[in-house]
Design a protein around this motif. Structure first.
Motif, mmCIF file in Angstrom:
data_model
loop_
_atom_site.group_PDB
_atom_site.id
_atom_site.type_symbol
_atom_site.label_atom_id
_atom_site.label_comp_id
_atom_site.label_asym_id
_atom_site.label_seq_id
_atom_site.Cartn_x
_atom_site.Cartn_y
_atom_site.Cartn_z
ATOM 1 N N ARG A 1 0.823 -1.214 0.000
ATOM 2 C CA ARG A 1 0.000 0.000 0.000
ATOM 3 C C ARG A 1 0.854 1.261 0.000
ATOM 4 O O ARG A 1 0.557 2.221 -0.710
ATOM 5 C CB ARG A 1 -0.945 -0.020 1.197
ATOM 6 N N ARG B 1 -8.001 -0.639 -7.601
ATOM 7 C CA ARG B 1 -9.405 -1.057 -7.697
ATOM 8 C C ARG B 1 -9.846 -1.373 -9.113
ATOM 9 O O ARG B 1 -10.708 -2.226 -9.311
ATOM 10 C CB ARG B 1 -10.319 0.059 -7.177
ATOM 11 N N GLU B 2 -9.270 -0.683 -10.115
ATOM 12 C CA GLU B 2 -9.871 -0.714 -11.445
ATOM 13 C C GLU B 2 -9.033 -1.325 -12.565
ATOM 14 O O GLU B 2 -9.589 -1.775 -13.557
ATOM 15 C CB GLU B 2 -10.264 0.709 -11.848
ATOM 16 N N THR C 1 -7.935 -7.355 -11.002
ATOM 17 C CA THR C 1 -7.408 -6.095 -10.494
ATOM 18 C C THR C 1 -6.460 -6.432 -9.345
ATOM 19 O O THR C 1 -6.471 -7.558 -8.829
ATOM 20 C CB THR C 1 -8.534 -5.188 -9.958
ATOM 21 N N LYS D 1 -4.997 4.349 -5.524
ATOM 22 C CA LYS D 1 -6.212 3.648 -5.105
ATOM 23 C C LYS D 1 -7.059 3.266 -6.311
ATOM 24 O O LYS D 1 -7.616 2.168 -6.366
ATOM 25 C CB LYS D 1 -7.020 4.514 -4.141
ATOM 26 N N ALA D 2 -7.170 4.155 -7.280
ATOM 27 C CA ALA D 2 -7.940 3.864 -8.490
ATOM 28 C C ALA D 2 -7.315 2.715 -9.277
ATOM 29 O O ALA D 2 -8.025 1.814 -9.738
ATOM 30 C CB ALA D 2 -8.048 5.111 -9.361
ATOM 31 N N GLU E 1 -6.656 -5.401 -6.313
ATOM 32 C CA GLU E 1 -7.509 -5.692 -5.157
ATOM 33 C C GLU E 1 -8.039 -7.127 -5.213
ATOM 34 O O GLU E 1 -8.004 -7.850 -4.218
ATOM 35 C CB GLU E 1 -8.671 -4.685 -5.168
ATOM 36 N N GLU E 2 -8.507 -7.544 -6.377
ATOM 37 C CA GLU E 2 -9.025 -8.906 -6.547
ATOM 38 C C GLU E 2 -7.917 -9.943 -6.397
ATOM 39 O O GLU E 2 -8.116 -10.998 -5.787
ATOM 40 C CB GLU E 2 -9.682 -9.056 -7.917
#
Length: 73
Positions: A7, A24-25, A35, A20-21, A37-38
């Protein structure tokens, strides 16, 4: 690489909002099109996801290592 280091590395390299975008994306080919995150939720290591994120965003190789680690005292 710990998740907290991941992070911090994302924030250092891409800035807080953009980082952050991206996490996430942005779909990352090196982690099966997930992504960041995934991929982290699916069990990929933070270092694998960091490398994939760097590769997809053309981050120079010399900035892939050591990001997110606290400054040595």
């Amino acid at each position: 690489m710990q998740l907290s280091e991941f992070r911090l590395a994302v924030a250092e390299e891409f800035g807080t909002a953009r980082g952050k975008a991206l996490v996430r994306e942005m779909n990352l080919g090196a982690v099966g099109g997930l992504t960041a995150e995934e991929a982290l939720a699916a069990g990929w290591s933070a270092s694998q996801v960091w490398s994939a994120l760097c590769r997809e965003n053309d981050v120079p190789l010399e900035r892939w290592h050591g990001r997110g680690r606290p400054d040595p005292r």
